[in-house]
Design an enzyme around this catalytic site. Structure first.
Site, mmCIF file in Angstrom:
data_model
loop_
_atom_site.group_PDB
_atom_site.id
_atom_site.type_symbol
_atom_site.label_atom_id
_atom_site.label_comp_id
_atom_site.label_asym_id
_atom_site.label_seq_id
_atom_site.Cartn_x
_atom_site.Cartn_y
_atom_site.Cartn_z
ATOM 1 N N LYS A 22 34.504 41.949 43.405
ATOM 2 C CA LYS A 22 34.056 40.405 42.535
ATOM 3 C C LYS A 22 35.506 40.087 42.142
ATOM 4 C CE LYS A 22 33.489 41.340 37.994
ATOM 5 N NZ LYS A 22 34.551 40.707 36.927
ATOM 6 N N ASN A 23 36.456 40.907 41.851
ATOM 7 C CA ASN A 23 37.700 40.494 41.255
ATOM 8 C C ASN A 23 38.656 40.025 42.425
ATOM 9 O OD1 ASN A 23 36.680 41.165 38.765
ATOM 10 N ND2 ASN A 23 37.879 42.770 38.364
ATOM 11 N N ARG A 97 34.957 33.675 31.968
ATOM 12 C CA ARG A 97 36.331 33.199 31.773
ATOM 13 C C ARG A 97 37.018 33.149 32.845
ATOM 14 N NH1 ARG A 97 39.327 34.956 28.953
ATOM 15 N NH2 ARG A 97 40.989 35.452 30.187
ATOM 16 N N CYS A 121 35.915 37.336 24.413
ATOM 17 C CA CYS A 121 34.654 38.076 25.088
ATOM 18 C C CYS A 121 34.901 39.253 24.446
ATOM 19 C CB CYS A 121 34.813 38.326 26.437
ATOM 20 S SG CYS A 121 35.853 39.604 27.091
ATOM 21 N N ARG A 126 41.507 37.811 24.833
ATOM 22 C CA ARG A 126 41.713 37.275 26.009
ATOM 23 C C ARG A 126 42.209 35.876 26.063
ATOM 24 N NH1 ARG A 126 37.473 39.666 29.956
ATOM 25 N NH2 ARG A 126 38.908 39.241 31.555
ATOM 26 N N ASP A 309 39.502 49.075 34.062
ATOM 27 C CA ASP A 309 38.088 48.603 34.617
ATOM 28 C C ASP A 309 37.268 49.972 35.018
ATOM 29 O OD1 ASP A 309 38.635 45.693 36.385
ATOM 30 O OD2 ASP A 309 38.388 46.142 34.108
ATOM 31 N N ARG A 401 26.700 41.139 36.528
ATOM 32 C CA ARG A 401 27.868 40.545 36.764
ATOM 33 C C ARG A 401 28.653 41.034 37.756
ATOM 34 N NH1 ARG A 401 31.230 39.529 32.110
ATOM 35 N NH2 ARG A 401 32.662 38.372 33.944
#
Ligand code: EPZ
Length: 421
Positions: A22-23, A97, A121, A126, A309, A401
């Site tokens: 995802k990132n 974001r 968040c 952030r 993470d 997500r």
């Protein structure tokens, strides 16, 4: 609201295919704004965040097609013939974001951008001050007005020098994307070095960008006038892989993860070994075999050290250790919201001078719990698979997500896990 129901303490074992990261996908999608040529991204996971960013990009004029749809992933064709709007609205940016990653590309392509401040968040305030400073270093005029970042570069961006005062993945990505079309050479120092950034650089270089220093904290970018199209296969999701390795650990079973390169998971693998999990690196897979769960102390930090993470997921694993562990979250200021939820399952965790102290227990007891953010929700899945009886996880939109096809992947290795409306 959907929820996930897990009947825990089932024997689990087998193989799991790791999806694309995802990132890595999110900044790679923003790259489409930099060129009018077609960008084809392969190995894209079917995630809510990708759907959200697709909407944001379509608002700027990007045409997006899903092709080669598979069980929970697809390839994504993105083409931005022209930028039809340089505004990213509050409604969209506050949803996710990472939408702030359109700032650099919009400035580079059109010389202007109006992007909502993302707002905080669950895991922290952030801020995006480093993104803004990097744009200024490239000659942009940037002001904040009514909750929006208003950036202009009437004569285009100019190559510049910028040293990040703190390591920021997103700010590094925005600065790279802004500088590839700037007039002149840019030097960025104290850059983040996450594998997802290397993947972004690899794709940009294949499109004709001139970037040197990949994998180091100093990047030199020589601006070019335009970029070609490209076909790029997204790297595997090291955070998804690390999350599943924690399941092998807590269930004291063997799980083999396919399509993941071990070198982007080195530090978590070394910690898993300290915990007592046997790791076998094969040709195109890694097998994790849980045996014992020894306590370890963890401090999160930018790559290549321990990823924030994976902090919540390792905390869940350590809830079942044979001793006492300490976790120090150094990247985000409020990333311990999984603690009260894990405690509801019988975990023994206390906070001491902002560190989490986890004393292992023999077993956990299922209960209704609430997901508070993406990675916290995965820690509850890990704990729920281990706990006796039934664990119900509410607000699983957080989970959707970042984990594609989670219940299918876990059912395949024997988990009793169901999604209910
Ligand atoms: C990326 O977020 C990831 N998201 C996050 O993953 C990850 O936790 C984070 O990097 C750290 O590895 C994506 O890649 C889409 P940062 P990002 O800028 O870029 C502060 C997940 O679970 N900071 O490296 O937003 C910031 O507050 C998500 O997949 C500033 O002060 O992270 C934080 O404390 C969660 N000013 C620290 O730096 C800025 O301008 C690191 O943030 C920017 C950041």
């Amino acid at each position: 609201m959907e929820k996930i129901v897990i009947k825990g303490n089932r024997p689990l074992s087998g193989e799991i295919e790791i999806s694309g990261a995802k990132n890595a996908v999110l900044p790679l999608m923003a790259v489409s704004l930099l060129t009018n040529k077609k960008l084809l991204l392969k190995n894209v996971p079917d995630l809510a965040d990708i759907k959200t960013l697709s909407g944001v990009l379509q608002g700027h004029g990007t045409q997006i097609n899903k092709i080669n749809e598979k069980e929970y992933g697809f390839d994504l064709e993105l083409t931005t013939p022209e930028i039809t709007s340089t505004t990213a609205s509050y409604e969209l940016v506050r949803t996710m974001r990472a939408s702030v990653l359109v700032l650099g590309p919009l400035l580079a392509r059109t010389g202007k951008a109006k992007v909502s401040l993302p707002g905080g968040c669950a895991i922290g305030a952030r801020p995006v001050d480093l993104h803004i400073k990097a744009m200024r270093a490239l000659g942009a005029n940037v002001k904040i007005s009514q909750g929006y970042i208003i950036a202009t570069a009437p004569n285009g961006l100019k190559g510049g020098q910028y040293t990040f005062p703190a390591v920021s993945v997103g700010a590094t990505e925005n600065a790279i994307m802004a500088s590839v079309l700037a007039d002149g050479t840019t030097t960025l120092k104290n850059c983040a070095k996450e594998p997802e950034i290397n993947d972004l650089i690899k794709c940009l270089v294949a499109m004709g960008a001139k970037i040197s220093g990949v994998g180091t904290s100093v990047l030199k970018i020589k601006g070019v006038t335009s970029l070609d199209g490209n076909t790029h296969t997204v790297i595997a999701d090291r955070i998804e892989a690390g999350s599943f390795a924690c399941i092998a650990g807590i269930m004291k079973t063997e799980i083999t993860l396919k399509n993941i390169e071990p070198d982007i998971l080195q530090h978590p693998i070394s910690v898993l070994k300290d915990i007592g999990i046997k790791t076998t690196i094969n040709q195109d897979s890694i097998s994790f075999k849980g045996q014992e769960i020894n306590p370890v102390d963890i401090e999160t930090a930018p790559y290549p050290l321990f990823p924030t993470d994976l902090q919540a997921q390792f905390m869940a694993l350590l809830c079942a250790s044979n001793g006492t562990s300490e976790i120090d979250e150094q990247v985000f200021e409020n990333r311990f919201m999984h603690i009260p939820e894990l405690t509801r399952l019988g975990a023994n965790i206390t906070l001491k001078n902002d560190k989490a102290v986890i004393t292992g227990v023999d077993n956990l007891q299922g209960a209704p719990v609430m997901a508070t953010d993406l990675r916290a929700s995965m820690s509850l899945v890990i704990a729920g698979l281990f706990a006796k009886d039934t664990t119900t996880i509410n607000r699983i939109y957080h989970l959707d997500r970042g984990y594609a096809g989670l219940e299918h992947k876990l059912s395949k290795i024997g988990a009793d896990i169901k999604r209910i409306k």
